[in-house]
Write a protein that holds these residues in place. Structure first.
Motif, PDB file in Angstrom:
ATOM      1  N   PRO A 178       0.460   6.836  -7.337  1.00  0.00           N
ATOM      2  CA  PRO A 178      -0.994   6.641  -7.477  1.00  0.00           C
ATOM      3  C   PRO A 178      -1.479   6.642  -8.917  1.00  0.00           C
ATOM      4  O   PRO A 178      -2.586   6.195  -9.184  1.00  0.00           O
ATOM      5  CB  PRO A 178      -1.575   7.836  -6.704  1.00  0.00           C
TER       6      PRO A 178
ATOM      7  N   VAL B 105      -9.229   0.702   0.018  1.00  0.00           N
ATOM      8  CA  VAL B 105      -8.277   1.222  -0.964  1.00  0.00           C
ATOM      9  C   VAL B 105      -8.918   1.132  -2.342  1.00  0.00           C
ATOM     10  O   VAL B 105      -9.105   0.040  -2.885  1.00  0.00           O
ATOM     11  CB  VAL B 105      -6.957   0.424  -0.935  1.00  0.00           C
TER      12      VAL B 105
ATOM     13  N   LEU C  48       0.823  -1.211   0.000  1.00  0.00           N
ATOM     14  CA  LEU C  48       0.000   0.000   0.000  1.00  0.00           C
ATOM     15  C   LEU C  48       0.855   1.258   0.000  1.00  0.00           C
ATOM     16  O   LEU C  48       0.540   2.235  -0.693  1.00  0.00           O
ATOM     17  CB  LEU C  48      -0.915   0.011   1.223  1.00  0.00           C
TER      18      LEU C  48
ATOM     19  N   VAL D 236       0.567   3.811   7.101  1.00  0.00           N
ATOM     20  CA  VAL D 236      -0.617   3.086   6.616  1.00  0.00           C
ATOM     21  C   VAL D 236      -1.370   2.474   7.785  1.00  0.00           C
ATOM     22  O   VAL D 236      -2.605   2.513   7.859  1.00  0.00           O
ATOM     23  CB  VAL D 236      -0.199   2.005   5.603  1.00  0.00           C
TER      24      VAL D 236
ATOM     25  N   THR E 232       0.334   9.796   2.423  1.00  0.00           N
ATOM     26  CA  THR E 232      -0.298   8.522   2.080  1.00  0.00           C
ATOM     27  C   THR E 232      -1.809   8.668   1.959  1.00  0.00           C
ATOM     28  O   THR E 232      -2.427   8.128   1.029  1.00  0.00           O
ATOM     29  CB  THR E 232       0.041   7.456   3.134  1.00  0.00           C
TER      30      THR E 232
ATOM     31  N   ALA F  87       0.701   4.008  -2.899  1.00  0.00           N
ATOM     32  CA  ALA F  87       0.430   5.412  -2.611  1.00  0.00           C
ATOM     33  C   ALA F  87       1.538   6.317  -3.143  1.00  0.00           C
ATOM     34  O   ALA F  87       1.291   7.478  -3.469  1.00  0.00           O
ATOM     35  CB  ALA F  87       0.277   5.617  -1.104  1.00  0.00           C
TER      36      ALA F  87
ATOM     37  N   GLN G 284      -2.569  10.482  -1.322  1.00  0.00           N
ATOM     38  CA  GLN G 284      -2.322   9.670  -2.505  1.00  0.00           C
ATOM     39  C   GLN G 284      -3.333   8.542  -2.639  1.00  0.00           C
ATOM     40  O   GLN G 284      -3.786   8.233  -3.744  1.00  0.00           O
ATOM     41  CB  GLN G 284      -0.901   9.092  -2.437  1.00  0.00           C
ATOM     42  N   LEU G 285      -3.699   7.919  -1.528  1.00  0.00           N
ATOM     43  CA  LEU G 285      -4.699   6.851  -1.605  1.00  0.00           C
ATOM     44  C   LEU G 285      -6.052   7.391  -2.052  1.00  0.00           C
ATOM     45  O   LEU G 285      -6.811   6.706  -2.747  1.00  0.00           O
ATOM     46  CB  LEU G 285      -4.830   6.151  -0.251  1.00  0.00           C
TER      47      LEU G 285
ATOM     48  N   LEU H 219      -6.401   7.520  -5.883  1.00  0.00           N
ATOM     49  CA  LEU H 219      -6.405   6.288  -6.669  1.00  0.00           C
ATOM     50  C   LEU H 219      -7.732   6.113  -7.405  1.00  0.00           C
ATOM     51  O   LEU H 219      -8.803   6.357  -6.851  1.00  0.00           O
ATOM     52  CB  LEU H 219      -6.174   5.078  -5.767  1.00  0.00           C
TER      53      LEU H 219
END
Length: 397
Positions: free
Chosen positions: A23, A142, A16, A191, A239, A20, A242-243, A246
């Motif tokens: 992405p 996610v 993950l 995370v 993080t 991230a 960026q997640l 996605l």
């Protein structure tokens, strides 16, 4: 999508954190979301990767973790107390709950229930009890797909707050460790912090999730544990952002050809076509984080993509996406002169040409130096008739 009778590979915090960090890579997003074993996939594509830990490193890490958590986690809790909560009561007689349950969903539910009980038992009753959760499990959404995460440990403090503990086998020498490895551990812990915050948000009142995690490593060249508090607020913010960027797994899957399959058992040409049907965003940083990096690098170089030179170079070049476009713009054959990237490339090309011309001029013989070099070259040679051999070629030279 991963093929019939092919077991799913769990998406862990390390993967993950790597996802991230990049992405925009839809290829990695769909492969991770489908549970595809990317190491096996890379081998079937003919580009095996050396990414991952050796069996020796895994064995050493497991042995060190067992040592840290031995004796009911006494040493681990002592390190947490010393580095993160020295004003609290010493962690004598800490609570070590059983987190066993069938399946990842069962373990996730059991972990959340245990955290609720441990938090209320510490802060609600005022007993000031420490609790150590060994390998709990959390679920983190996610891109529309749940990822089940398993940190090394989570500690519930006497005030009800929670701390993530990361145990690594790389050493701390004189109180400091390799910055690159510490950074990777911090991104991985971030995370876990995100997943813990989602669990905390479902409790009433919501307990505090500490943004300073405890990194436990061997001390110097021994097997004795030492620790350091690492602030992961920056990594957590990056993080999370960026997640959130996605693309949802369903949207990527809907754009794929019907029947797309990534099973390593497929013929090489069919498997290559399936992988290439999903766009990738390669960068040199992928070599340290993705099993498909060698395959994507070869494709990127074959296409002449500037991303193979690094994200910073790609960002500076704007609309110029291939090396051939960049060279053509530098030579004045293509591109808008008003484009800052094109103007900078042409100026750089002129400066380079001037520098090469100046260097060539300095290397060329001039005036008396040229005559001396010519005389020196002819002196003493067979057939020389200028009579200078005795002058320039003799002992008076």
């Amino acid at each position: 999508m991963r093929g019939p009778d092919v077991p799913a590979k769990a998406l862990d915090a390390r993967a993950l954190a790597a996802l991230a960090a990049n992405p925009g890579c839809r290829r990695r997003a769909i492969l991770d979301g489908a549970g595809v074993n990317k190491a096996a996939l890379a081998g079937a594509l003919g580009s095996p990767s050396g990414f991952g830990q050796s069996q020796f490193a895994l064995t050493r890490g497991n042995a060190f973790e067992a040592k840290v958590k031995g004796d009911g986690g006494a040493e681990l809790l002592r390190l947490v107390h010393e580095h993160l909560d020295p004003t609290a009561a010493p962690p004598a007689g800490a609570h070590l709950p059983d987190l066993g349950a069938p399946g990842p969903e069962g373990r996730t539910a059991r972990t959340e229930l245990t955290l609720r009980e441990a938090t209320h038992g510490a802060a609600g009753t005022g007993t000031g009890r420490w609790s150590l959760l060994d390998h709990p499990m959390f679920a983190l959404d996610v891109a529309g797909s749940p990822a089940f995460l398993e940190p090394d440990a989570v500690v519930v403090h006497p005030d009800g707050s929670w701390t993530v503990v990361e145990i690594k086998s790389f050493p701390m020498l004189d109180g400091s460790a390799d910055p690159a490895k510490v950074g990777a551990a911090a991104r991985q812990a971030a995370v876990y912090v995100l997943a813990l915050e989602q669990v905390a948000a479902r409790l009433d009142p919501a307990p505090a999730v500490r943004h300073r995690v405890l990194l436990v490593c061997p001390k110097d060249f021994s097997n004795l544990p030492t620790a350091s508090a690492v602030d992961v607020r920056k990594q957590r913010a990056v993080t999370a952002r960026q997640l959130a960027r996605l693309t949802r797994i369903e949207d990527i899957a809907d754009a794929l050809p019907e029947g797309t399959c990534f099973s390593p058992r497929l013929p090489a040409d069919e498997l290559t076509a399936a992988v290439e049907s999903v766009p990738a965003t390669y960068a040199p940083e992928c070599l340290a984080a993705c099993e498909l990096a060698f395959h994507c690098r070869d494709r990127s170089r074959a296409e002449g993509a500037v991303t193979s030179l690094g994200r910073s170079v790609r960002a500076e070049l704007g609309a110029l996406t291939t090396v051939s476009d960049v060279l053509a713009a530098a030579r004045g054959e293509r591109g808008d002169p008003a484009d800052p990237a094109v103007a900078a490339l042409r100026r750089a090309a002129r400066l380079r040409a001037e520098a090469l011309e100046t260097a060539a001029t300095r290397r060329a013989p001039q005036g008396l130096d040229a005559a001396l070099e010519a005389d020196g070259a002819g002196a003493g040679q067979p057939g020389a008739t200028d009579g200078t051999a005795g002058t320039w070629g003799g002992p008076h030279r």
